[in-house]
Design an enzyme around this catalytic site. Structure first.
Site, short mmCIF file in Angstrom:
data_model
loop_
_atom_site.label_atom_id
_atom_site.label_comp_id
_atom_site.label_asym_id
_atom_site.label_seq_id
_atom_site.Cartn_x
_atom_site.Cartn_y
_atom_site.Cartn_z
N GLU A 1 0.84 -1.45 0.16
CA GLU A 1 -0.25 0.28 0.21
C GLU A 1 1.03 1.45 0.48
O GLU A 1 1.48 0.97 0.47
CB GLU A 1 -1.20 0.16 1.02
CG GLU A 1 -1.34 1.53 1.34
CD GLU A 1 -2.51 1.34 2.63
OE1 GLU A 1 -3.68 2.07 2.95
OE2 GLU A 1 -2.56 0.57 3.30
N LYS B 1 -9.53 2.23 -1.77
CA LYS B 1 -10.02 2.01 -0.98
C LYS B 1 -11.05 2.34 -0.19
O LYS B 1 -11.30 3.84 0.31
CB LYS B 1 -9.18 2.12 0.06
CG LYS B 1 -8.95 1.80 1.63
CD LYS B 1 -7.85 1.99 2.44
CE LYS B 1 -7.72 1.76 3.97
NZ LYS B 1 -6.23 1.90 4.11
N CYS C 1 -4.94 -2.82 2.32
CA CYS C 1 -5.63 -2.95 3.60
C CYS C 1 -6.51 -3.07 5.71
O CYS C 1 -7.26 -3.84 4.88
CB CYS C 1 -4.32 -1.53 4.60
SG CYS C 1 -3.78 -1.55 6.27
#
Length: 263
Positions: free
Chosen positions: A43, A108, A142
Site C-alpha cells: 500500500e 480503498k 489494508c
C-alpha cells in the site's frame, strides 16, 4: 484456467519520496523479467502510509502510473500496488497494470479512522473485479481486510489481493485475517505488507503471505526483512476443491448497495 505465478514484494519505503521509491523498485524488480505473471507491491508504495496527501498526491495519469506501465511492459507481468492520487478529492488508489498497458483501479473503501484517514481521503464506493489470464481477481487495501462482507466471494473471484501498511503491533490480526479470508471465500489470498519504520515512527514487520484456499501458507518470509518471493497458484486444484467441498453453495445471499451498505 492456467496456473498463475505471483510475486510478493516485501520492502521498506522511503518516507514521502516517490521518485526514490520508484528508482529502488526498478532495480529490485529487474530479476523478475519473464519469471512471473503478477507482481504485488505494498500500500502507498511510493510514499508510505501518509496523511499528507496534499504533499504527495499525483494526477490520475501521473508519473507512478507511467512507471508502472513501463515496468509491466518490460517485465512481462502485471504490476499491482496503491498510491495517492487526486481525483475528485484525494484517493488511496490501488492500480493493477497489465503488460499491455491496461489499467484497472480500486479506491480503498474502508478508511482507517484510527489514523484519521477518513478526514484526508475520499472512500471508494465500489468493489473492483479484474480478469487476468483466466483468473478473477478482487483487489483490497489494508483495513478492508477486516470486513468480511465487503470481501465476500459470491462465486465471482479466485484470488484476493490485499496490499497494506499494517503496523507490527497488529501483526497477529493481519496474519489471521489473511488465512480467514482464504478459508471462508475458498480462494487464494496474497497479502503484501511493508517493512521498516515510517516517518511517524511506526514499525512494520511485513508478514506478507500467499495463502491457498484451505488457509495454508504457500509463501511466508521472515518477519521484518525485505524479500521478493514467487509462488504458483494452481487453477485446477482450486476448481477441484470447490467441486469437492462446495460450501459456497450454502452461503447467505445478499447484495451490496451503492456506497457499500448491505441489503
Amino acid at each position: 484456467m492456467q496456473n498463475l505465478r505471483i510475486s510478493l514484494v516485501q520492502t521498506h519505503l522511503d518516507w514521502q519520496q516517490p521518485e526514490a521509491n520508484r528508482e529502488r523498485l526498478t532495480a529490485l524488480l529487474a530479476p523478475l523479467e519473464g519469471q512471473t505473471d503478477i507482481i504485488v507491491l505494498p500500500e502507498m508504495f511510493t510514499t508510505g502510509f501518509t496523511m499528507e496527501p496534499q504533499t504527495v498526491a499525483e494526477p490520475v495519469t501521473g508519473p507512478t502510473l507511467q512507471w508502472m506501465q513501463q515496468q509491466a511492459a518490460v517485465l512481462g507481468a502485471a504490476l499491482c500496488g496503491s498510491i495517492v492520487v487526486e481525483d475528485d478529492g484525494y484517493r488511496n488508489r490501488l492500480l493493477f497494470v497489465t503488460p499491455e498497458g491496461e489499467v484497472h483501479h480500486y479506491d480503498k473503501h474502508h478508511l482507517f479512522r484510527m489514523a484519521n484517514e477518513h478526514e484526508y481521503y475520499a472512500a471508494g464506493t465500489e468493489r473492483c473485479l479484474i480478469e487476468y489470464k483466466g483468473w478473477r481477481i478482487l483487489p483490497q487495501v489494508c483495513y478492508d481486510l477486516r470486513f468480511p462482507v465487503w470481501c465476500r466471494n459470491r462465486d465471482d473471484y479466485d484470488l484476493l489481493l490485499c496490499v497494506a501498511n499494517w503496523p507490527a503491533p497488529r501483526r497477529h490480526p493481519w496474519r489471521t485475517l489473511l488465512l480467514a479470508r482464504a478459508i471462508e471465500n475458498q480462494c487464494y489470498v496474497a497479502g503484501v505488507n511493508r517493512v521498516g519504520e515510517d516517518g511517524k515512527g511506526l514499525d512494520y514487520s511485513g508478514d506478507s503471505l500467499l495463502v491457498d484456499f484451505k488457509g495454508q501458507a504457500l509463501l511466508d518470509g521472515p518477519a521484518g526483512e525485505p524479500f521478493i518471493k514467487t509462488g504458483l497458484l494452481n487453477g485446477e486444484d482450486l476448481k477441484q476443491f470447490r467441486r469437492n467441498f462446495p460450501a459456497w453453495q450454502d452461503a447467505d445471499d445478499f447484495t451490496l448497495q451503492p456506497g457499500g451498505d448491505r441489503a
